[in-house]
Design a protein around this motif. Structure first.
Motif, short mmCIF file in Angstrom:
data_model
loop_
_atom_site.label_atom_id
_atom_site.label_comp_id
_atom_site.label_asym_id
_atom_site.label_seq_id
_atom_site.Cartn_x
_atom_site.Cartn_y
_atom_site.Cartn_z
N LEU A 292 0.80 -1.22 0.00
CA LEU A 292 0.00 0.00 0.00
C LEU A 292 0.84 1.28 0.00
CD1 LEU A 292 -2.95 -1.03 2.35
CD2 LEU A 292 -2.92 -0.87 -0.14
N PRO A 293 1.92 1.35 0.81
CA PRO A 293 2.76 2.56 0.73
C PRO A 293 3.37 2.79 -0.66
CG PRO A 293 3.19 1.40 2.77
CD PRO A 293 2.32 0.50 1.94
N GLU A 294 3.70 1.70 -1.36
CA GLU A 294 4.26 1.84 -2.70
C GLU A 294 3.23 2.45 -3.65
OE1 GLU A 294 6.48 1.86 -6.11
OE2 GLU A 294 7.15 1.66 -4.03
N TYR A 295 2.01 1.94 -3.61
CA TYR A 295 0.97 2.51 -4.45
C TYR A 295 0.62 3.92 -4.00
CZ TYR A 295 -0.04 -1.61 -7.26
OH TYR A 295 0.04 -2.64 -8.16
N GLY A 296 0.63 4.14 -2.70
CA GLY A 296 0.37 5.47 -2.20
C GLY A 296 1.42 6.47 -2.67
N HIS A 297 2.67 6.02 -2.72
CA HIS A 297 3.76 6.87 -3.20
C HIS A 297 3.50 7.29 -4.65
CE1 HIS A 297 7.94 8.34 -3.37
NE2 HIS A 297 7.97 7.82 -4.58
N ARG A 298 3.06 6.36 -5.46
CA ARG A 298 2.79 6.67 -6.86
C ARG A 298 1.61 7.63 -6.98
NH1 ARG A 298 3.27 0.65 -9.70
NH2 ARG A 298 5.37 0.15 -8.90
N LEU A 299 0.59 7.42 -6.16
CA LEU A 299 -0.57 8.31 -6.21
C LEU A 299 -0.20 9.72 -5.77
CD1 LEU A 299 -3.40 5.99 -4.85
CD2 LEU A 299 -3.15 6.87 -7.17
N LYS A 300 0.66 9.84 -4.76
CA LYS A 300 1.12 11.16 -4.32
C LYS A 300 1.85 11.88 -5.45
CE LYS A 300 1.63 10.40 0.67
NZ LYS A 300 2.61 10.32 1.78
N MET B 68 1.38 11.41 -8.61
CA MET B 68 0.36 11.79 -9.58
C MET B 68 -0.38 13.05 -9.13
SD MET B 68 -1.17 8.01 -10.49
CE MET B 68 -2.58 8.68 -11.36
N ARG B 69 -0.54 13.20 -7.80
CA ARG B 69 -1.24 14.39 -7.27
C ARG B 69 -0.29 15.58 -7.11
NH1 ARG B 69 -3.75 10.39 -3.54
NH2 ARG B 69 -2.31 11.10 -1.90
N GLY B 70 0.99 15.37 -7.38
CA GLY B 70 1.95 16.45 -7.27
C GLY B 70 2.39 16.73 -5.85
N GLU B 71 2.23 15.77 -4.93
CA GLU B 71 2.62 15.96 -3.54
C GLU B 71 4.09 15.59 -3.36
OE1 GLU B 71 -0.02 13.81 -0.99
OE2 GLU B 71 -1.81 14.43 -2.11
N PRO B 72 4.84 16.33 -2.52
CA PRO B 72 6.25 16.01 -2.29
C PRO B 72 6.42 14.63 -1.66
CG PRO B 72 5.71 18.19 -1.45
CD PRO B 72 4.41 17.51 -1.76
N THR B 73 7.29 13.82 -2.24
CA THR B 73 7.57 12.48 -1.71
C THR B 73 9.08 12.25 -1.73
OG1 THR B 73 7.35 11.49 -3.91
CG2 THR B 73 5.37 11.54 -2.52
N GLU C 71 -5.71 4.68 7.92
CA GLU C 71 -4.65 3.86 7.33
C GLU C 71 -4.48 4.21 5.85
OE1 GLU C 71 -1.63 0.86 7.09
OE2 GLU C 71 -2.43 2.25 8.58
N ALA C 72 -5.58 4.46 5.17
CA ALA C 72 -5.50 4.86 3.76
C ALA C 72 -4.81 6.21 3.63
CB ALA C 72 -6.90 4.92 3.15
N GLN C 73 -5.04 7.09 4.60
CA GLN C 73 -4.34 8.39 4.59
C GLN C 73 -2.85 8.20 4.86
OE1 GLN C 73 -6.07 11.52 7.01
NE2 GLN C 73 -4.09 12.50 7.34
N ARG C 74 -2.53 7.34 5.83
CA ARG C 74 -1.12 7.12 6.18
C ARG C 74 -0.33 6.59 4.99
NH1 ARG C 74 2.48 3.23 7.34
NH2 ARG C 74 0.97 1.58 6.88
N THR C 75 -0.91 5.68 4.25
CA THR C 75 -0.19 5.07 3.13
C THR C 75 -0.22 5.93 1.88
OG1 THR C 75 -2.20 3.82 2.56
CG2 THR C 75 -0.57 2.71 3.96
N GLY C 76 -1.01 7.02 1.89
CA GLY C 76 -1.05 7.91 0.73
C GLY C 76 -2.07 7.52 -0.31
N ILE C 77 -2.89 6.50 -0.03
CA ILE C 77 -3.90 6.08 -0.99
C ILE C 77 -4.93 7.19 -1.20
CG2 ILE C 77 -5.77 4.42 -1.44
CD1 ILE C 77 -3.03 3.20 -1.72
N ILE C 78 -5.27 7.90 -0.12
CA ILE C 78 -6.21 9.02 -0.23
C ILE C 78 -5.58 10.27 0.36
CG2 ILE C 78 -8.23 7.51 -0.10
CD1 ILE C 78 -8.54 8.33 2.82
#
Length: 264
Positions: free
Chosen positions: A37-45, A47-52, A87-94
């Motif tokens: 989940l963190p890996e997918y969350g990283h990709r979504l961040k 895509m949203r232009g959030e610093p990672t 948990e979805a927020q922590r992993t970056g999914i949402i």
């Protein structure tokens, strides 16, 4: 397209399954929540232009995340904070949703428990508040260390003209990640403070108990002081007199009664 669908399916999975916990509500190692989940969350961040950041975590940064978990998730068994969404927020999914949580839910869960004694609900509140109060100072100490090392990191970046663009982006991303976690914990503490306040006020009406209300209010005031300390930046700001000694607080004294009366 298939990747987006996979992310959507994982988001659904998270919605129905919060992170597993072990003794004392500590996060239990789990490949889905620690890696996938963190890996997918990283990709979504991204895509949203959030610093990672792709940097490895320092020991302090890992401890910061572990301690943040205990101050973001509830310590009681009832999930009055939406664990799956958090948990979805922590992993970056949402995107962050913690500012939309309802502080009245804690009281609703509390009153739904069929305790044999109404006094037990007050004991539950006091215990939950005390648990949060004890966790804030250790987290604050760690947060200050993280902020100081991040300042050192940013200064080091400015001294490295050969820094690659991806290294610069990862450095800035990590600083932002750390700041976001610290800010999240502060929001969480303010949220829980409001939840406890609401519960105490409603219990005083539903099941009055002068002694227990006093205990709960005393515990709440202690927590409020710690939350204010964290909101102020977790750093000591004592005032000293001419001799260099810390002045006595007048909060718990007779408002100046500790000084001898002037003699004419």
């Amino acid at each position: 397209m298939g990747r987006i669908v996979a992310v959507g399916l994982l988001a659904v999975l998270v919605a129905g399954c919060a992170r597993p916990t072990g003794d004392f509500n500590r996060a239990r190692p789990d490949r889905i929540h620690d890696e996938i989940l963190p890996e997918y969350g990283h990709r979504l961040k991204n895509m949203r232009g959030e610093p990672t950041s792709t940097f490895n975590l320092t020991d302090l940064e890992q401890e910061l995340r572990d301690r943040a978990w205990t101050l973001i998730r509830p310590i009681s068994a009832k999930d009055w904070i939406d664990g799956a969404a958090i948990e979805a927020q922590r992993t970056g999914i949402i995107k962050p949703i913690d500012d939309k949580l309802d502080p009245t839910v804690y009281y609703l869960y509390l009153r739904s428990d069929k305790f044999r004694s109404s006094e037990t609900r007050y004991e539950r509140v006091v215990s939950d508040i005390a648990g949060d109060t004890d966790l804030i100072r250790p987290f604050c100490k760690l947060a200050v260390e993280i902020e100081d090392t991040d300042t050192e990191r940013l200064n080091a970046m400015n001294r490295r003209p050969d820094l690659k663009p991806e290294e610069y982006a990862a450095s800035v991303g990590r600083v932002n990640e750390n700041r976001n976690i610290i800010a999240w914990v502060k929001r969480s503490m303010s949220f829980r403070l409001a939840a406890y306040r609401y519960a105490i006020d409603r219990l005083e009406i539903e099941t009055p108990s002068r002694k227990r209300v006093w205990d709960a209010n005393t515990a709440w005031r202690h927590l409020a002081g710690e939350v204010a300390y964290a909101d102020a930046g977790c750093r000591e700001t004592r005032k000293y007199d001419a001799e260099g000694q810390a002045r006595k607080s007048r909060i718990y004294t007779n408002w100046g009664g500790e000084r001898p009366a002037p003699v004419k």
